[in-house]
Structure formats: structure tokens, C-alpha cells
Scaffold this active site. Structure first.
Site, PDB file in Angstrom:
ATOM      1  N   LYS A  81       1.525  -0.803   0.235  1.00  0.00           N
ATOM      2  CA  LYS A  81      -0.137  -0.321  -0.039  1.00  0.00           C
ATOM      3  C   LYS A  81       1.074   1.632   0.314  1.00  0.00           C
ATOM      4  O   LYS A  81       1.689   1.312   0.737  1.00  0.00           O
ATOM      5  CB  LYS A  81      -0.659   0.196   1.290  1.00  0.00           C
ATOM      6  CG  LYS A  81      -1.896   1.929   1.283  1.00  0.00           C
ATOM      7  CD  LYS A  81      -2.647   0.979   2.493  1.00  0.00           C
ATOM      8  CE  LYS A  81      -3.787   1.812   2.422  1.00  0.00           C
ATOM      9  NZ  LYS A  81      -4.708   2.412   3.433  1.00  0.00           N
ATOM     10  N   SER A 162     -10.135   2.324   2.590  1.00  0.00           N
ATOM     11  CA  SER A 162      -9.143   3.108   1.853  1.00  0.00           C
ATOM     12  C   SER A 162      -8.142   1.860   0.887  1.00  0.00           C
ATOM     13  O   SER A 162      -6.864   2.564  -0.004  1.00  0.00           O
ATOM     14  CB  SER A 162      -8.351   3.777   2.556  1.00  0.00           C
ATOM     15  OG  SER A 162      -7.684   3.001   3.835  1.00  0.00           O
ATOM     16  N   SER A 186     -10.488  -0.050   6.786  1.00  0.00           N
ATOM     17  CA  SER A 186      -9.905  -0.076   5.521  1.00  0.00           C
ATOM     18  C   SER A 186      -9.659  -0.867   5.319  1.00  0.00           C
ATOM     19  O   SER A 186      -8.655  -0.900   3.401  1.00  0.00           O
ATOM     20  CB  SER A 186      -8.449   1.257   4.902  1.00  0.00           C
ATOM     21  OG  SER A 186      -8.818   3.044   4.951  1.00  0.00           O
TER      22      SER A 186
END
Ligand code: GLN
Length: 494
Positions: A81, A162, A186
Site C-alpha cells: 500500500k 482506503s 480500510s
């Protein structure tokens, strides 16, 4: 074995075992993923693909293995990420303000994974500064969910957020696994939307050092994987005490894979009545009941419980998280990192940089956060939210007197279209209704793909455990996974 589709279908555990048996090499596996990333670039799962670095890392991994030196993630190609700082590789947090920012250091968690032998395929797309539930707030464009609705007329769907890029990559077979971070859901919500497993461990289990901060008292890193075993393996490699993060906890990392015994006889599963929300699709409720039956059939005892302050969790979160964000994001001033937009004097330069560098959602959070922390409102909002946060944590504390784990749905809906909630921040915030309480209490919680809605879209069930109860969570998640037997593969998989 060299067929690339077969390589891409392997779980992390299967690939590890074949690598160990010398049936495949990390270079072969990594090349199959690099090729898949190119073929499926329209998913926009990666902000910065790093194919050359991946090949170098894979070669080095194969060499290490030949020397008899293989770590827990040896040779396994993963997505990282873009919230994790990676040395020498652009790390944007999904924001324009960090465009071009290339850290000179490595986050502890990513460093742990490389030390365990993992190979980096690239930096995955995400909501800007991890603020969002849809991946629609990324400066680098929307990410597409590899699943499509049967009746959707090919309308693209969000992967959740997210950690939407990581979720899309793992689900769409553009990474064997990926890292996520979870502040209010998330990891879990995008996992549910894309039919994969997402695990947010206990606050303090993984180091936050080198992760771009959103809300420091909530942020936790965790694995996003194809199944529960992979989650156990990857969490083991990510977790651990880190003297550089004062909130990381000094306890040994257990062998999580060994916790997957498949035996939950006698385990007490709490079902909280407050998680029944008006207007949630009947399928969500139906799946929840199905989950209860699966665990009961496996020998668990089902207990009705109450978490009375649940209804305050969402408003509490949307005060605490923006407050911390407004303070954390003060550092982006055009002086130290990334973007600078000049002005007539220093203050003007700050204002221009932040106005241009931050997207709309981030600006909204900074405004809300600054407001709730300002003199005159601090007591009314921030302090009150902190107190309610304590009550929410206490609800869970009391629940552990009568149950070992709590079962709930992960999200109140399946994946939605790009336009569906884009203009309505409150509707977007409601996505987090089931995930936020465990975040406020710092508890480990996993989402397991458990079924499909009427449109063939994945739905997840969430298991929440007591602090540092990761092994129990994983054990029950494994049982849930076996019972659910989720086999759907996305239409847009590589
Ligand atoms: N969707 C939540 C938010 O927008 C949670 C995000 C997260 O966990 N990083 O804040």
C-alpha cells in the site's frame, strides 16, 4: 509448472510450498504477476509498479533459497500500500502533495516483509491519506473492483477503501497478497467488497513507524490475502515489537499458522444486537444468520450480547480521526515533502501548497478536525468523543465476560458504483458502521468472504476478538472460511 494462470491461482501458502519443493522459482512467479499487472492495468490497482525492482528481488530470493536460506515470505510477490514509506521508491499516500516524495528510509513493516524474503511488485493505489471507503479520493484515479454486478451493465464498481488498490490487486490476481492499513475499516471493508480476507490486528501488534500517519491512535497495518492461512503467514512476517514506535507492544509473535487447528468446539461466539441496522439489505442479515449457524455446527456456543454504545461509534470516529488527521497533516507545508506551490510570502506559499496539494475529502477532514480541536469546541466535541471512545472499549471489555469472539457483518452493503455515493460524505461514512467500533477499541478484527449478493457480488463476515486474541480470531475465521466455501472468482481477474 510454468502455466501462468496456474501460477496466478496459487495462494501464498501453496506458492511457498512449491517454491520450497523447487517446483517453481520466484522469478517465474514474479514474472507471471508482472505480466498480469500489465494486462490488467485498467484496474488502476497500482500507483507505482516496480517491475524491475521485483525481478531483482526475485533473483536475489532464488539465490538465497539456493543457499538454503529462506524466510517466511521467501520469493512471494506482494503489493505494498502506498501509505508505507519504501526506501528509494515514490511513496505518495494517494496524495498530490506527496507526488515525487521518495523516502530515504523503509517503514518497519515493509522492511520486515523484505527481510522475510517477500518481493515488491509495486505501490498500490489508495484513498488520499487513507481517508475514504471507496478509493474514489485518490489523486491517482479510481480503482476498479475486479468483480462486476450481474445486472450492472458493465458499470465499474468501487473496490472499497482506503486499501482499494491492495484489495483489487489481490482479488484480481495482480499480487499474491498485499499490505493494507486500517484506521476505521480500510482493510476489512475493501476485503469484503472484493472477496478476499482482510485482517486488522490489535493496535500495537504491527509497528506504525514509516507509515504515513492518518489518525495515530487508530492506524494499524495488516495483511490482505486470498485466504485465512495466507493471512496468518503474512501477519507473522509483518508483526513484532519495534522500539521506533512507542505504541508497538513488546510481546512475542506467535506462530499464527499453527493456530489454524479447525477446532472451535466450545468457543463462545457473541452476536451483538446493536449491529442490526435499519435499511441494511436482507442478504446481509441472512448471511450473518448463516454465519452463526456455520459456527454453531462446528461446535461453537452462540451467545446474544449487547454493545450498548455502538450507535455512537461512527460520530465518535468522525471526530477523533479528523482531529488527529488535522494535526498529523500539518507537516505538509511545502517545505519538507513533495509539492510546493509558490506564493507572495511564506504564509501564502503554505496556503497555495495545501489548497492545491490536498483533495476535497482531505480538506474536509482537516477543517472538521481543526474545528473540533479549537478553543471553545474542544470540550464539546473532542473531549466528549474521547470519553465515548472509552465507553465503547468498555462495552467490548464487558462482552468478553460472556464470549470469546464477536461475529458481525463486515459492511452494510456490497460494492457500489463510482457515482453512487460520491456527492454524499455521510452516506460514504455509513459504510464504516460495523468496522469502526473495533478500531476505536483497538481490537483485532478480520473479514472473511462468506457469500454473494443477488448480483453475484462478494459479502464478508467480520470476527472481532479481544486484544492480542489474533490466534483465536484466525482459528474461527478458518472454520468460517471452510463452511462458507467461497469460490467466486472475479470477471476481471488476470
Ligand atoms: N473509511 C474510513 C475513513 O474514511 C476508514 C478509513 C481507514 O480505515 N483508513 O476514515
Amino acid at each position: 509448472m510454468s502455466d501462468s494462470n496456474e501460477l496466478l491461482s496459487l495462494t501464498l501458502a501453496e506458492a511457498r510450498d512449491r517454491l520450497n519443493a523447487r517446483e517453481i522459482t520466484s522469478v517465474e512467479l514474479t514474472d507471471a504477476y508482472i505480466d498480469a499487472m500489465e494486462r490488467r492495468s485498467e484496474l488502476n490497482a497500482y500507483i507505482t509498479p516496480t517491475p524491475e525492482k521485483a525481478r531483482d528481488m526475485a533473483k536475489a530470493s532464488d539465490a538465497r533459497r539456493a543457499e538454503g536460506d529462506a524466510g517466511a515470505m521467501e520469493g512471494l510477490p506482494i503489493g505494498m500500500k502506498d501509505l508505507f514509506c519504501t526506501e528509494g521508491v515514490q511513496s505518495t499516500a494517494g496524495s498530490h502533495i506527496l507526488e515525487g516524495f521518495t523516502p530515504t528510509y523503509e517503514s518497519t513493516v515493509s522492511g520486515n516483509l523484505w527481510n522475510a524474503g517477500a518481493v515488491m511488485l509495486g505501490k498500490t493505489n489508495m484513498d488520499e491519506f487513507a481517508m475514504g471507503s471507496s478509493n474514489l479520493t485518490s489523486y491517482y484515479g479510481n480503482v476498479q473492483n475486479p468483480f462486476m454486478a450481474a445486472s450492472g451493465g458493465n458499470q465499474p464498481l468501487v473496490p472499497g477503501g482506503s486499501s482499494g488498490g491492495s484489495a483489487s490487486a489481490v482479488s484480481g490476481r495482480l499480487a499474491i497478497a498485499a499490505t493494507g492499513t486500517d484506521t476505521g475499516g480500510s482493510i476489512r471493508q475493501p476485503a469484503a467488497f472484493t472477496g478476499i480476507v482482510g485482517f486488522k490486528p490489535t493496535y500495537g501488534r504491527c509497528s506504525r513507524w514509516g507509515i504515513v500517519a492518518f489518525a495515530s491512535s487508530l492506524d494499524q497495518a495488516g495483511p490482505m490475502t486470498r485466504d485465512v492461512r495466507d493471512s496468518a503467514i503474512m501477519l507473522g512476517a509483518m508483526a513484532g515489537f519495534d522500539p521506533k514506535d512507542s505504541t508497538s507492544v513488546e510481546t512475542a509473535v506467535p506462530d499464527y499458522e499453527a493456530a489454524l487447528t479447525g477446532d472451535i468446539r466450545g468457543m463462545r461466539i457473541g452476536v451483538p444486537k446493536e449491529y442490526r441496522v435499519d435499511g441494511a439489505p436482507a442478504e446481509i442479515d441472512g448471511l450473518w444468520k448463516q454465519g452463526v449457524d456455520w459456527l454453531k455446527d462446528a461446535g461453537a456456543k452462540i451467545v446474544d450480547i449487547s454493545l450498548p454504545h455502538t450507535k455512537y461509534a461512527l460520530p465518535t470516529y468522525y471526530i477523533v480521526a479528523p482531529a488527529e488527521a488535522s494535526s498529523n497533516l500539518a507537516r505538509y507545508d511545502g517545505v519538507r515533502f513533495g509539492l510546493r506551490v509558490d506564493g507572495k510570502d511564506l504564509n501564502d506559499m503554505y496556503a497555495h501548497t495545501r489548497a492545491e496539494g490536498f483533495g476535497e475529502e482531505v480538506q474536509r477532514r482537516v477543517l472538521v478536525g481543526t474545528y473540533v480541536l479549537s478553543a471553545g469546541y474542544y470540550d464539546a466535541y473532542y473531549l466528549k468523543a474521547q470519553r465515548i471512545r472509552t465507553l465503547i472499549a468498555r462495552d467490548f471489555q464487558e462482552a468478553w465476560g460472556s464470549c470469546d469472539l464477536i461475529l458481525t457483518p463486515t459492511a452494510p452493503s456490497a460494492a457500489f458504483g463510482f457515482e453512487d455515493k460520491a456527492d454524499d460524505p455521510i452516506a460514504m461514512y455509513l459504510n464504516d458502521v460495523f468496522t469502526v467500533p473495533a478500531s476505536l477499541a483497538g481490537l483485532p478484527a478480520i473479514s472473511v468472504p462468506a457469500g454473494l449478493d443477488k448480483d453475484g457480488l462478494p459479502l464478508g463476515l467480520q470476527l472481532i476478538g479481544p486484544a492480542f486474541g489474533e490466534e483465536t480470531v484466525l482459528r474461527a475465521a478458518g472454520v468460517l472460511e471452510t463452511a462458507a466455501d467461497f469460490k467466486a472468482t472475479p470477471q476481471l481477474a488476470a
